[in-house]
Design a protein around this motif. Structure first.
Motif, mmCIF file in Angstrom:
data_model
loop_
_atom_site.group_PDB
_atom_site.id
_atom_site.type_symbol
_atom_site.label_atom_id
_atom_site.label_comp_id
_atom_site.label_asym_id
_atom_site.label_seq_id
_atom_site.Cartn_x
_atom_site.Cartn_y
_atom_site.Cartn_z
ATOM 1 N N THR A 40 9.187 36.444 24.748
ATOM 2 C CA THR A 40 9.863 37.471 24.829
ATOM 3 C C THR A 40 9.656 38.972 23.998
ATOM 4 O OG1 THR A 40 11.619 36.800 23.686
ATOM 5 C CG2 THR A 40 11.900 36.472 26.152
ATOM 6 N N ALA A 41 9.478 38.997 22.777
ATOM 7 C CA ALA A 41 8.795 39.750 22.233
ATOM 8 C C ALA A 41 7.790 40.246 22.600
ATOM 9 C CB ALA A 41 9.382 39.533 20.849
ATOM 10 N N GLY A 42 6.577 40.233 23.409
ATOM 11 C CA GLY A 42 5.411 40.424 23.658
ATOM 12 C C GLY A 42 4.712 39.171 22.443
#
Length: 191
Positions: A40-42
């Motif tokens: 989700t943070a990339g």
């Protein structure tokens, strides 16, 4: 959901290893091993999965051997501590090909015509249809033309036996004789 992607470079390697004459456009696969994912943070995270599904060949990816899985293709996540997991050891980065696309004779039906009409000019569709109808008409007068229709049947062996009987009957009735029939027709009927 849709299919995943396989690079053309990897598809060609699979083709060569399986000794397939042409590079298929679609593969049905099973895969076990590491998959790089985005969290989700990339950030890129590597996890092990058993994957299955369909892959389309990506003709634009010519430099790398890459498979892109859809989320729905990730079926079972394998244990994080791979040194203790027998499944991870056995399946690590193994690609299994269940099936692949092959050239087949198709028949035009309403559904196919509807799909084709979105991208194929109407004149070309008429040309294909007229070619087929001309072949069907020829069968009424020329038993050798039946070979075209027989090649479209699913049960070739049984149909070829019937075709041979029609050819031999036609040769006898018309007093053509085997010596006057074209050699390629005799060899086809003898198969």
């Amino acid at each position: 959901d849709g299919p995943g992607l396989i690079s053309i470079k990897l598809a060609r390697q699979v083709k060569n290893q399986m000794k397939i004459p042409d590079t298929p456009g679609v593969f049905q696969i099973r895969y076990g091993g590491e998959v790089n994912m985005m969290d989700t943070a990339g950030h890129t995270v590597t996890r092990s999965f058993v994957c299955k599904g369909v892959l389309l060949v990506d003709p634009t990816e010519e430099d790398r051997c890459v498979i892109s899985f859809r989320k729905s293709m990730l079926k079972i996540e394998l244990a994080q501590n791979s040194s203790n997991c027998w499944a991870t050891k056995e399946m690590n980065c193994k690609l299994g090909i269940v099936d692949y696309s092959q050239k087949k004779i198709g028949k035009l039906n309403q559904q196919l015509v509807t799909l084709l009409s979105a991208n194929v000019p109407r004149e070309d569709l008429y040309e294909i249809q007229n070619f087929h109808l001309d072949k069907v008409k020829q069968c009424w007068h020329d038993p050798f033309s039946l070979g075209y229709l027989i090649s479209m049947e699913k049960n070739h062996a049984k149909t070829w036996d019937q075709y041979e009987k029609v050819l031999m009957h036609s040769a006898h009735v018309n007093a053509i004789g085997k010596d006057k029939m074209p050699s390629n027709y005799i060899s086809l009927s003898q198969k």
